[in-house]
Design a protein around this motif. Structure first.
Motif, PDB file in Angstrom:
ATOM      1  N   LEU A  39       0.954  -1.082  -0.180  1.00 32.50           N
ATOM      2  CA  LEU A  39      -0.038  -0.004  -0.022  1.00 32.50           C
ATOM      3  C   LEU A  39       0.686   0.991  -0.032  1.00 32.50           C
ATOM      4  O   LEU A  39       2.084   1.014   0.236  1.00 32.50           O
ATOM      5  CB  LEU A  39      -0.742   0.068   1.254  1.00 32.50           C
ATOM      6  N   CYS A  40       0.166   2.369  -0.297  1.00 28.62           N
ATOM      7  CA  CYS A  40       0.922   3.465  -0.178  1.00 28.62           C
ATOM      8  C   CYS A  40       0.943   4.356   0.966  1.00 28.62           C
ATOM      9  O   CYS A  40      -0.330   4.391   1.800  1.00 28.62           O
ATOM     10  CB  CYS A  40       0.302   4.431  -1.275  1.00 28.62           C
ATOM     11  N   ARG A  41       2.043   4.461   1.798  1.00 29.67           N
ATOM     12  CA  ARG A  41       2.162   4.949   3.168  1.00 29.67           C
ATOM     13  C   ARG A  41       2.060   6.512   2.946  1.00 29.67           C
ATOM     14  O   ARG A  41       2.580   7.187   1.883  1.00 29.67           O
ATOM     15  CB  ARG A  41       3.577   4.731   3.768  1.00 29.67           C
ATOM     16  N   ASP A  42       1.477   7.258   3.852  1.00 29.57           N
ATOM     17  CA  ASP A  42       1.627   8.676   4.028  1.00 29.57           C
ATOM     18  C   ASP A  42       2.919   9.433   4.458  1.00 29.57           C
ATOM     19  O   ASP A  42       2.868  10.484   4.383  1.00 29.57           O
ATOM     20  CB  ASP A  42       0.315   9.269   4.602  1.00 29.57           C
ATOM     21  N   GLU A  43       3.846   8.483   4.673  1.00 26.64           N
ATOM     22  CA  GLU A  43       5.166   8.968   5.323  1.00 26.64           C
ATOM     23  C   GLU A  43       4.925  10.055   6.448  1.00 26.64           C
ATOM     24  O   GLU A  43       5.264  11.069   6.291  1.00 26.64           O
ATOM     25  CB  GLU A  43       6.007   9.582   4.471  1.00 26.64           C
ATOM     26  N   ALA A  44       4.144   9.646   7.488  1.00 30.14           N
ATOM     27  CA  ALA A  44       3.941  10.425   8.757  1.00 30.14           C
ATOM     28  C   ALA A  44       3.356  11.709   8.249  1.00 30.14           C
ATOM     29  O   ALA A  44       3.657  12.851   8.641  1.00 30.14           O
ATOM     30  CB  ALA A  44       5.133  10.809   9.493  1.00 30.14           C
ATOM     31  N   GLY A  45       2.451  11.731   7.172  1.00 33.31           N
ATOM     32  CA  GLY A  45       1.646  12.873   6.661  1.00 33.31           C
ATOM     33  C   GLY A  45       2.293  13.781   5.815  1.00 33.31           C
ATOM     34  O   GLY A  45       1.644  14.705   5.297  1.00 33.31           O
ATOM     35  N   THR A  46       3.355  13.621   5.657  1.00 34.73           N
ATOM     36  CA  THR A  46       4.091  14.484   4.424  1.00 34.73           C
ATOM     37  C   THR A  46       3.859  14.091   2.996  1.00 34.73           C
ATOM     38  O   THR A  46       3.983  15.125   2.005  1.00 34.73           O
ATOM     39  CB  THR A  46       5.740  14.223   4.851  1.00 34.73           C
ATOM     40  N   PRO A  90      -2.160   7.863  -0.416  1.00 31.33           N
ATOM     41  CA  PRO A  90      -1.858   7.105   0.774  1.00 31.33           C
ATOM     42  C   PRO A  90      -3.093   6.356   1.168  1.00 31.33           C
ATOM     43  O   PRO A  90      -4.412   6.855   0.987  1.00 31.33           O
ATOM     44  CB  PRO A  90      -1.566   8.182   1.734  1.00 31.33           C
ATOM     45  N   GLY A  91      -2.906   5.008   1.609  1.00 33.79           N
ATOM     46  CA  GLY A  91      -3.964   4.121   1.966  1.00 33.79           C
ATOM     47  C   GLY A  91      -4.292   3.438   0.932  1.00 33.79           C
ATOM     48  O   GLY A  91      -5.091   2.268   1.113  1.00 33.79           O
ATOM     49  N   GLU A  92      -3.918   3.648  -0.462  1.00 34.68           N
ATOM     50  CA  GLU A  92      -4.569   3.007  -1.579  1.00 34.68           C
ATOM     51  C   GLU A  92      -3.498   1.828  -1.677  1.00 34.68           C
ATOM     52  O   GLU A  92      -2.311   1.797  -1.461  1.00 34.68           O
ATOM     53  CB  GLU A  92      -4.341   3.680  -2.696  1.00 34.68           C
ATOM     54  N   ASN A  93      -4.183   0.766  -2.626  1.00 32.51           N
ATOM     55  CA  ASN A  93      -3.306  -0.548  -2.997  1.00 32.51           C
ATOM     56  C   ASN A  93      -2.113   0.103  -4.153  1.00 32.51           C
ATOM     57  O   ASN A  93      -2.631   0.703  -5.119  1.00 32.51           O
ATOM     58  CB  ASN A  93      -4.010  -1.421  -3.505  1.00 32.51           C
ATOM     59  N   ILE A  94      -1.096  -0.726  -3.991  1.00 32.22           N
ATOM     60  CA  ILE A  94      -0.074  -0.452  -5.351  1.00 32.22           C
ATOM     61  C   ILE A  94       0.080  -1.963  -5.842  1.00 32.22           C
ATOM     62  O   ILE A  94       0.146  -1.889  -7.282  1.00 32.22           O
ATOM     63  CB  ILE A  94       1.197   0.072  -4.944  1.00 32.22           C
ATOM     64  N   VAL A  95       0.275  -2.886  -4.934  1.00 33.54           N
ATOM     65  CA  VAL A  95       0.577  -4.216  -5.722  1.00 33.54           C
ATOM     66  C   VAL A  95       0.120  -5.283  -4.904  1.00 33.54           C
ATOM     67  O   VAL A  95      -0.358  -5.254  -3.603  1.00 33.54           O
ATOM     68  CB  VAL A  95       2.195  -4.226  -5.652  1.00 33.54           C
ATOM     69  N   LEU A  96      -0.297  -6.213  -5.669  1.00 35.46           N
ATOM     70  CA  LEU A  96      -0.936  -7.451  -5.090  1.00 35.46           C
ATOM     71  C   LEU A  96      -0.120  -8.812  -5.571  1.00 35.46           C
ATOM     72  O   LEU A  96      -0.017  -9.116  -6.859  1.00 35.46           O
ATOM     73  CB  LEU A  96      -2.390  -7.781  -5.633  1.00 35.46           C
ATOM     74  N   VAL A  97       0.068  -9.790  -4.538  1.00 35.63           N
ATOM     75  CA  VAL A  97       0.569 -10.821  -5.179  1.00 35.63           C
ATOM     76  C   VAL A  97      -0.138 -12.201  -4.507  1.00 35.63           C
ATOM     77  O   VAL A  97      -0.300 -12.103  -3.225  1.00 35.63           O
ATOM     78  CB  VAL A  97       2.147 -11.212  -4.736  1.00 35.63           C
ATOM     79  N   VAL A  98      -0.564 -13.218  -5.278  1.00 32.27           N
ATOM     80  CA  VAL A  98      -1.410 -14.195  -4.566  1.00 32.27           C
ATOM     81  C   VAL A  98      -0.572 -15.449  -5.179  1.00 32.27           C
ATOM     82  O   VAL A  98      -0.399 -15.545  -6.283  1.00 32.27           O
ATOM     83  CB  VAL A  98      -2.634 -14.149  -5.194  1.00 32.27           C
ATOM     84  N   THR A  99      -0.351 -16.462  -4.225  1.00 34.55           N
ATOM     85  CA  THR A  99       0.342 -17.480  -4.663  1.00 34.55           C
ATOM     86  C   THR A  99      -0.471 -18.703  -3.998  1.00 34.55           C
ATOM     87  O   THR A  99      -0.982 -18.713  -2.832  1.00 34.55           O
ATOM     88  CB  THR A  99       1.846 -17.662  -4.172  1.00 34.55           C
ATOM     89  N   ALA A 100      -0.515 -20.007  -4.557  1.00 31.86           N
ATOM     90  CA  ALA A 100      -1.216 -21.165  -4.005  1.00 31.86           C
ATOM     91  C   ALA A 100      -0.094 -22.402  -4.270  1.00 31.86           C
ATOM     92  O   ALA A 100       0.526 -22.421  -5.166  1.00 31.86           O
ATOM     93  CB  ALA A 100      -2.449 -21.296  -4.828  1.00 31.86           C
ATOM     94  N   SER A 101      -0.385 -23.168  -3.200  1.00 33.01           N
ATOM     95  CA  SER A 101       0.513 -24.329  -3.049  1.00 33.01           C
ATOM     96  C   SER A 101      -0.413 -25.268  -2.185  1.00 33.01           C
ATOM     97  O   SER A 101      -1.325 -25.160  -1.580  1.00 33.01           O
ATOM     98  CB  SER A 101       1.982 -23.949  -2.606  1.00 33.01           C
ATOM     99  N   ARG A 102       0.291 -26.634  -2.378  1.00 29.12           N
ATOM    100  CA  ARG A 102      -0.331 -27.758  -1.431  1.00 29.12           C
ATOM    101  C   ARG A 102      -0.153 -27.262   0.171  1.00 29.12           C
ATOM    102  O   ARG A 102      -0.946 -27.533   0.901  1.00 29.12           O
ATOM    103  CB  ARG A 102       0.325 -28.790  -1.795  1.00 29.12           C
TER     104      ARG A 102
END
Lengths: 155, 86
Positions: A39-46, A90-102
């Motif tokens: 996610l996008c951080r706000d870097e302490a409001g800056t 800030p607060g929004e998604n940037i990247v998603l990774v989903v993995t599946a395994s046994r």
């Protein structure tokens, strides 16, 4: 049958639940699903926003290559990677990774591996926009990210 | 002389002042390193963009390469700073 890999580079947001469902629905062989979202951080409001530039074509190809390597290395049953570009608040998604395994370890490791390589070799660049209306400049690459990637290399 | 499409990203693009261009390259330009040297002769903006040559990353036909890579047969060469996605 090779494991399905889904890669998308898009401006719009993604929905974590629907991506997990897409990857696991109709299958009874999957025992573990790991998800990572950045996610996008706000870097302490800056920070007012991040602007993500990418290299169209190569961005998709490079993420796909990384995902296929992860599938091979960790015997994943499926992998999804979605990376956004454009202006992200800030607060929004940037990247998603989903993995599946046994079993869980491969899913955790696979997601970790994909993120470490994605950060250092997928052609994306972040520019900061600050709360005071100025441009904070381009985010610098971190040595720590190279170190994180290199731990996957054979010793 | 060979003709090549160049694409630039992030601060390399900003400093050069354009995102892409097509250039004719003199015969002596064989590798990415040669290309960087040649570009630096084209003006101050190129010098500023490519000043710290060792941090500049390159891709030929959308695949990462190092500076020693020959550029013969390249359709598209990209130059950009270290990546900061994820």
């Amino acid at each position: 049958m090779s494991a399905p890999v889904i890669v998308r580079v898009q401006r719009e947001d993604f929905d974590l639940n629907s991506e997990v469902a897409k990857l696991s629905s109709g299958r009874a062989d999957i025992g573990a699903v790991a998800t990572f979202s950045g996610l996008c951080r706000d870097e302490a409001g800056t920070l007012a926003a991040l602007e993500l530039e990418h290299y169209p074509g190569m961005a998709e190809a490079e993420i796909e290559r990384i995902c296929r390597e992860a599938v091979e290395r960790f015997s994943l049953q499926a992998a999804t990677a979605i990376h956004r570009y454009g202006k992200i608040m800030p607060g929004e998604n940037i990247v998603l990774v989903v993995t599946a395994s046994r079993h869980r370890q491969a899913a955790f490791d696979g997601a970790n591996f994909i993120m470490d390589f994605l950060k250092t070799s997928a052609p994306f660049w972040k520019k900061e926009h600050l709360g005071d209306g100025t441009t904070g400049g381009w985010v610098s690459a971190k040595d720590a990210d190279d170190t994180a990637r290199d731990r996957w290399s054979p010793k | 002389m060979s003709t090549v499409n160049l694409v630039y990203f992030s601060w390399v693009r900003e400093r050069i002042g354009k995102g892409e261009e097509t250039l004719d390259l003199p015969a002596g330009v064989v590798t990415i390193a040669d290309l960087l040297q040649h570009l630096k002769t084209l003006g101050e903006e190129y010098e500023a963009a490519l000043e710290h040559e060792n941090v500049i990353r390159a891709a030929i036909n959308q695949e990462h390469v190092d500076h020693k890579e020959p550029i013969a047969g390249a359709r598209e060469i990209a130059l950009f700073p270290p990546m900061t996605g994820g």
